[in-house]
Scaffold this active site. Structure first.
Site, PDB file in Angstrom:
ATOM      1  N   ASP A 173       0.865  -1.170   0.000  1.00 26.23           N
ATOM      2  CA  ASP A 173       0.000   0.000   0.000  1.00 26.23           C
ATOM      3  C   ASP A 173       0.908   1.228   0.000  1.00 26.23           C
ATOM      4  O   ASP A 173       2.117   1.123   0.285  1.00 26.23           O
ATOM      5  CB  ASP A 173      -0.893  -0.046   1.243  1.00 26.23           C
ATOM      6  CG  ASP A 173      -1.699   1.220   1.421  1.00 26.23           C
ATOM      7  OD1 ASP A 173      -2.405   1.604   0.473  1.00 26.23           O
ATOM      8  OD2 ASP A 173      -1.616   1.827   2.502  1.00 26.23           O
ATOM      9  N   ASP A 216      -0.177   5.118   1.034  1.00 33.57           N
ATOM     10  CA  ASP A 216      -0.406   6.053   2.151  1.00 33.57           C
ATOM     11  C   ASP A 216      -0.399   5.312   3.488  1.00 33.57           C
ATOM     12  O   ASP A 216      -1.200   4.396   3.699  1.00 33.57           O
ATOM     13  CB  ASP A 216      -1.756   6.757   1.977  1.00 33.57           C
ATOM     14  CG  ASP A 216      -1.822   7.590   0.707  1.00 33.57           C
ATOM     15  OD1 ASP A 216      -1.245   8.679   0.694  1.00 33.57           O
ATOM     16  OD2 ASP A 216      -2.438   7.124  -0.266  1.00 33.57           O
ATOM     17  N   ASP A 235      -1.560  -1.051   5.949  1.00 33.39           N
ATOM     18  CA  ASP A 235      -1.754  -0.478   7.284  1.00 33.39           C
ATOM     19  C   ASP A 235      -3.209  -0.427   7.720  1.00 33.39           C
ATOM     20  O   ASP A 235      -3.490   0.013   8.838  1.00 33.39           O
ATOM     21  CB  ASP A 235      -1.156   0.934   7.344  1.00 33.39           C
ATOM     22  CG  ASP A 235      -1.874   1.915   6.433  1.00 33.39           C
ATOM     23  OD1 ASP A 235      -2.177   1.535   5.275  1.00 33.39           O
ATOM     24  OD2 ASP A 235      -2.149   3.043   6.863  1.00 33.39           O
TER      25      ASP A 235
END
Length: 219
Positions: free
Chosen positions: A12, A14, A170
């Protein structure tokens, strides 16, 4: 080195590879200023991120008074214009990320990014930070359904030439996509976690990127 279990490691963006909270927060607060809303405090910005920029705006509106009477489409366009013009002012790799990417590449692993950020903006950001050439595959929003749908992760594997893959993220958007794509997931505890890290549904949780390769080796 031949025993490393993954041919592909996807990330991922961000809150995983890059701390984008400063620039995303500035864009959100610019949009809020246009409708005379108070800014979101810096410490609250990370709670808005995950699931794409429109959801980030919707969360910010909910936090500052709701969306009744707001032209959300127009405000979203303003947010994107501001963000694109100021995309890499504060954004940087998380500690240890550059070395970790180097070490994975030295193992012969193909690196990929799958993000809910628009692909045009992802590529602009990677260009600004001189990251593009590190990755065999960059997939952003616009072609496939957003995570947690698995489509973009399947495309990642295909674009990287096939092989066993793992995904690092995250949020539940990331772990959900990995689970749906039937690949192992690693969660980072330092990102924009939408649940406590050990409740994200990952196969492993790391607190620093120096722990990623050992964690992947155990999966």
């Amino acid at each position: 080195m031949d025993l490393f279990p993954f041919a592909i490691v996807g990330f991922d963006l961000d809150g995983t590879l890059l701390d984008t909270s400063g620039d995303l927060g500035a864009a959100v607060n610019h949009a809020l200023s246009l409708i005379d809303r108070p800014p979101v405090p810096r410490e609250a910005v990370t709670g808005l991120i995950g699931g794409g920029a429109r959801l980030m705006l919707q969360r910010a509106l909910a936090l500052t008074g709701g969306s009744d009477g707001i032209d959300e489409d127009a405000l979203f366009a303003e947010l994107l214009t501001f963000y694109e013009a100021n995309i890499a002012v504060y954004t940087a790799l998380y500690p240890g990320a550059a070395l970790m990417l180097d070490d994975l590449a030295a193992l012969g692993v193909k690196l990929a990014v799958v993000t809910n950020k628009r692909e045009t903006m992802t590529r602009k950001l990677f260009g600004a930070l001189d990251l593009t050439d590190r990755f065999a595959c960059i997939i952003g929003a616009g072609t496939y359904p957003l995570k947690p749908a698995p489509d973009a992760l399947h495309a990642m594997v295909a674009q990287c030439g096939g092989g066993r893959a793992a995904f690092v993220g995250d949020t539940t958007f990331d772990t959900g996509a990995a689970r749906a794509a039937q690949m192992p997931a690693v969660a980072v505890s330092f990102g924009f976690n939408d649940r406590p890290p050990h409740e994200l549904g990952a196969d492993a949780v790391i607190d620093h990127f120096d722990a990623l390769i050992p964690a992947l080796s155990r999966l």
